[in-house]
Design a protein around this motif. Structure first.
Motif, mmCIF file in Angstrom:
data_model
loop_
_atom_site.group_PDB
_atom_site.id
_atom_site.type_symbol
_atom_site.label_atom_id
_atom_site.label_comp_id
_atom_site.label_asym_id
_atom_site.label_seq_id
_atom_site.Cartn_x
_atom_site.Cartn_y
_atom_site.Cartn_z
ATOM 1 N N LEU A 71 9.200 4.232 -6.747
ATOM 2 C CA LEU A 71 10.589 4.289 -7.201
ATOM 3 C C LEU A 71 11.132 5.713 -7.119
ATOM 4 C CD1 LEU A 71 10.320 1.904 -10.289
ATOM 5 C CD2 LEU A 71 11.382 1.384 -8.077
ATOM 6 N N GLU A 72 10.297 6.684 -7.455
ATOM 7 C CA GLU A 72 10.710 8.082 -7.374
ATOM 8 C C GLU A 72 11.022 8.493 -5.930
ATOM 9 O OE1 GLU A 72 7.476 10.213 -9.054
ATOM 10 O OE2 GLU A 72 7.897 9.597 -11.124
ATOM 11 N N MET A 73 10.306 7.896 -4.981
ATOM 12 C CA MET A 73 10.504 8.220 -3.573
ATOM 13 C C MET A 73 11.690 7.480 -2.954
ATOM 14 S SD MET A 73 8.404 10.552 -2.470
ATOM 15 C CE MET A 73 8.846 11.369 -4.004
ATOM 16 N N GLY A 74 12.262 6.536 -3.705
ATOM 17 C CA GLY A 74 13.460 5.870 -3.200
ATOM 18 C C GLY A 74 13.371 4.374 -3.032
ATOM 19 N N ALA A 75 12.236 3.747 -3.380
ATOM 20 C CA ALA A 75 12.146 2.289 -3.313
ATOM 21 C C ALA A 75 13.123 1.668 -4.311
ATOM 22 C CB ALA A 75 10.720 1.831 -3.616
ATOM 23 N N VAL A 76 13.707 0.522 -3.946
ATOM 24 C CA VAL A 76 14.650 -0.142 -4.845
ATOM 25 C C VAL A 76 13.948 -1.095 -5.805
ATOM 26 C CG1 VAL A 76 16.513 0.036 -3.163
ATOM 27 C CG2 VAL A 76 15.114 -2.035 -3.214
ATOM 28 N N TRP A 77 12.688 -1.414 -5.515
ATOM 29 C CA TRP A 77 11.888 -2.314 -6.359
ATOM 30 C C TRP A 77 10.422 -1.993 -6.123
ATOM 31 C CZ3 TRP A 77 8.028 -5.769 -5.118
ATOM 32 C CH2 TRP A 77 7.639 -6.679 -6.118
ATOM 33 N N ALA A 78 9.610 -2.153 -7.160
ATOM 34 C CA ALA A 78 8.166 -1.948 -7.019
ATOM 35 C C ALA A 78 7.439 -2.929 -7.923
ATOM 36 C CB ALA A 78 7.785 -0.512 -7.365
ATOM 37 N N GLY A 79 6.380 -3.519 -7.410
ATOM 38 C CA GLY A 79 5.557 -4.450 -8.172
ATOM 39 C C GLY A 79 4.196 -4.559 -7.526
ATOM 40 N N ASP A 80 3.332 -5.400 -8.068
ATOM 41 C CA ASP A 80 2.013 -5.527 -7.449
ATOM 42 C C ASP A 80 2.040 -6.616 -6.384
ATOM 43 O OD1 ASP A 80 1.065 -8.113 -8.499
ATOM 44 O OD2 ASP A 80 0.907 -7.108 -10.433
ATOM 45 N N SER A 81 0.972 -6.660 -5.589
ATOM 46 C CA SER A 81 0.942 -7.534 -4.419
ATOM 47 C C SER A 81 0.867 -9.008 -4.766
ATOM 48 C CB SER A 81 -0.245 -7.155 -3.523
ATOM 49 O OG SER A 81 -1.464 -7.208 -4.235
ATOM 50 N N HIS A 82 0.706 -9.349 -6.046
ATOM 51 C CA HIS A 82 0.673 -10.741 -6.480
ATOM 52 C C HIS A 82 2.031 -11.225 -6.978
ATOM 53 C CE1 HIS A 82 -3.937 -10.306 -7.316
ATOM 54 N NE2 HIS A 82 -3.639 -10.394 -6.029
ATOM 55 N N THR A 83 3.020 -10.335 -7.003
ATOM 56 C CA THR A 83 4.341 -10.706 -7.507
ATOM 57 C C THR A 83 5.330 -10.844 -6.349
ATOM 58 O OG1 THR A 83 4.937 -8.384 -7.841
ATOM 59 C CG2 THR A 83 3.947 -9.546 -9.700
ATOM 60 N N SER A 84 6.445 -11.518 -6.623
ATOM 61 C CA SER A 84 7.474 -11.719 -5.608
ATOM 62 C C SER A 84 8.639 -10.777 -5.856
ATOM 63 C CB SER A 84 7.966 -13.167 -5.634
ATOM 64 O OG SER A 84 6.920 -14.066 -5.307
ATOM 65 N N PRO A 85 9.209 -10.217 -4.795
ATOM 66 C CA PRO A 85 10.384 -9.365 -4.964
ATOM 67 C C PRO A 85 11.591 -10.215 -5.348
ATOM 68 C CG PRO A 85 9.984 -9.768 -2.638
ATOM 69 C CD PRO A 85 8.840 -10.392 -3.384
ATOM 70 N N PRO A 127 -2.663 -4.492 -8.073
ATOM 71 C CA PRO A 127 -2.319 -4.990 -9.410
ATOM 72 C C PRO A 127 -2.659 -3.962 -10.493
ATOM 73 C CG PRO A 127 -3.354 -6.728 -8.137
ATOM 74 C CD PRO A 127 -3.471 -5.467 -7.309
ATOM 75 N N GLY A 128 -1.711 -3.709 -11.372
ATOM 76 C CA GLY A 128 -1.941 -2.776 -12.472
ATOM 77 C C GLY A 128 -1.675 -1.324 -12.154
ATOM 78 N N ASP A 129 -1.319 -1.015 -10.907
ATOM 79 C CA ASP A 129 -1.101 0.388 -10.531
ATOM 80 C C ASP A 129 0.320 0.809 -10.905
ATOM 81 O OD1 ASP A 129 -1.078 2.908 -9.485
ATOM 82 O OD2 ASP A 129 -1.358 2.307 -7.390
ATOM 83 N N ARG A 130 0.538 1.013 -12.200
ATOM 84 C CA ARG A 130 1.861 1.402 -12.672
ATOM 85 C C ARG A 130 2.276 2.766 -12.137
ATOM 86 N NH1 ARG A 130 4.122 -3.255 -14.545
ATOM 87 N NH2 ARG A 130 2.735 -4.315 -16.018
ATOM 88 N N GLY A 131 1.287 3.657 -12.017
ATOM 89 C CA GLY A 131 1.595 4.982 -11.496
ATOM 90 C C GLY A 131 2.091 4.925 -10.065
ATOM 91 N N GLY A 132 1.439 4.096 -9.237
ATOM 92 C CA GLY A 132 1.861 3.944 -7.851
ATOM 93 C C GLY A 132 3.244 3.341 -7.744
ATOM 94 N N GLY A 178 0.845 -1.192 0.000
ATOM 95 C CA GLY A 178 0.000 0.000 0.000
ATOM 96 C C GLY A 178 0.876 1.237 0.000
ATOM 97 N N PHE A 179 1.118 1.806 -1.194
ATOM 98 C CA PHE A 179 2.061 2.917 -1.269
ATOM 99 C C PHE A 179 1.302 4.235 -1.380
ATOM 100 C CE2 PHE A 179 5.635 5.482 -2.369
ATOM 101 C CZ PHE A 179 6.684 4.858 -1.722
ATOM 102 N N GLY A 180 0.968 4.775 -0.208
ATOM 103 C CA GLY A 180 0.244 6.041 -0.143
ATOM 104 C C GLY A 180 0.984 7.054 0.705
ATOM 105 N N ALA A 181 0.224 7.792 1.518
ATOM 106 C CA ALA A 181 0.795 8.902 2.275
ATOM 107 C C ALA A 181 1.867 8.441 3.256
ATOM 108 C CB ALA A 181 -0.315 9.641 3.010
ATOM 109 N N ALA A 182 1.571 7.418 4.056
ATOM 110 C CA ALA A 182 2.554 6.952 5.041
ATOM 111 C C ALA A 182 3.783 6.374 4.355
ATOM 112 C CB ALA A 182 1.919 5.922 5.968
ATOM 113 N N ALA A 183 3.556 5.561 3.330
ATOM 114 C CA ALA A 183 4.669 4.867 2.669
ATOM 115 C C ALA A 183 5.644 5.841 2.018
ATOM 116 C CB ALA A 183 4.122 3.895 1.634
ATOM 117 N N HIS A 184 5.127 6.907 1.402
ATOM 118 C CA HIS A 184 6.047 7.796 0.689
ATOM 119 C C HIS A 184 6.922 8.596 1.656
ATOM 120 C CE1 HIS A 184 3.709 11.550 1.333
ATOM 121 N NE2 HIS A 184 4.637 12.201 0.656
#
Length: 327
Positions: free
Chosen positions: A204-218, A194-199, A169-175
């Protein structure tokens, strides 16, 4: 003054003219400059938190200026800018309060739930539970720190020295917390709808090293995970991606029911815990850190009368960062 008032659960807020409140003993009267819109507000409006003090003015991420002081209120000067968080007042007498765990007080009152909040032009608050705010932030930028920042920080702190942390859940707290993690040399792996490419791009813009949907594995197992989305099905999803001995932190005040899942996901000393409310110490630590590292808050502003629109955009996942009401 104008206020946005909740009169019944699952009903739109009503724009209402009401008298300016009077500061009681130990309280300050604030002219509201900004109030962030939190997912907790949605839970209140939707009736998922079942004991609001109706009719109610929601909002618990309040930035305001002291315009009057009640009897005995001396902590802040007239004209001083302060922040008001979710934790409005505690009893100070129960075992939890006496042991430094006021977030678990037996008789708490919460801003925008049991006390009127900040979707208005003026509000009152107990001065003991207000915070001085870093001067570098505008009113709108400071507002999300008062819940998204505080609950995010408490959730993040619960992960201890975890190096690789997943956030669901990448919203206000996460960023906000992603920036703190990066400052401390940790890695954030962001999971979105799933499908939230914008999120995912935002993460990634905020500094995450990886981003994907909740059905995928890091790309590798994680030391801990924090769940900010109110979806119970994410608990087993998070357990799947944390390593042996890993921790899953549920950072929200409300979550849908957890589904059954095999014990194998929990075995090998994995653990699940929740985070409840905040303490004033959390605020002192977060604001000291914000002054030191200049956490950026991304905000979208709305006029006070557009509170219903802001809530609906938050519900639909159409807010990048945090929504903030400006009276």
């Amino acid at each position: 003054m104008q206020a946005m008032v909740l009169r019944a659960p699952r009903q739109p807020l009503e724009a209402t003219e009401i008298p300016v409140p009077v500061a009681g003993p130990g309280q300050v009267l604030l002219k509201v400059r900004a109030c962030a819109v939190c997912r907790t507000d949605l839970h209140v409006v939707d009736g998922e938190l079942s004991e609001p003090n109706l009719p109610l003015i929601p909002g618990h991420e309040i930035v305001g200026v002291v315009v009057a002081r009640g009897p005995g209120a001396e902590r802040f000067q007239l004209g001083e800018r302060v922040g008001v968080p979710w934790l409005g007042v505690t009893c100070g007498q129960c075992d939890f309060c006496r042991s430094g765990r006021e977030n678990l007080c037996d008789q708490p009152k919460f801003t925008g739930y049991s006390l009127d909040g900040g979707y208005t032009e003026y509000t009152v608050a107990d001065e003991r539970f207000c915070f001085s705010l870093p001067e570098a932030y505008s009113d709108a930028e400071a507002a999300p720190l008062l819940c998204a920042g505080l609950i995010g920080y408490r959730s993040f702190a619960r992960t201890g020295d975890a190096k690789r942390i997943g956030i669901f859940g990448f919203g206000a707290a996460a960023h906000i917390i992603t920036q703190v993690a990066r400052f401390q040399g940790r890695e954030i792996y962001a999971f979105t709808r799933p499908g939230d490419r914008g999120g995912q791009q935002f993460a990634l813009e905020m500094g995450a090293v990886w981003a994907g949907d909740s059905h995928t594995s890091p790309p590798q197992n994680l030391d801990a995970a924090i769940i900010f989305a109110p979806a119970g099905e994410l608990v087993p999803a998070a357990l799947k991606v944390v390593r042996k001995g890993g921790l899953v932190v549920c950072g929200g005040i409300h979550m849908s029911d957890l589904p059954s899942f095999p014990y194998q996901l929990l075995w090998e000393e994995r653990a699940v815990c929740s985070i409840a409310n905040l303490t004033r110490r959390d605020g002192e630590e977060l604001f000291a850190l914000a002054r030191k590292m200049q956490v950026r808050t991304m905000v979208q502003t709305f006029p006070l009368k557009a509170a219903n629109e802001a809530l609906e955009r938050l519900r639909a996942g159409k807010i990048k960062g945090a929504a903030v009401l400006i009276p």
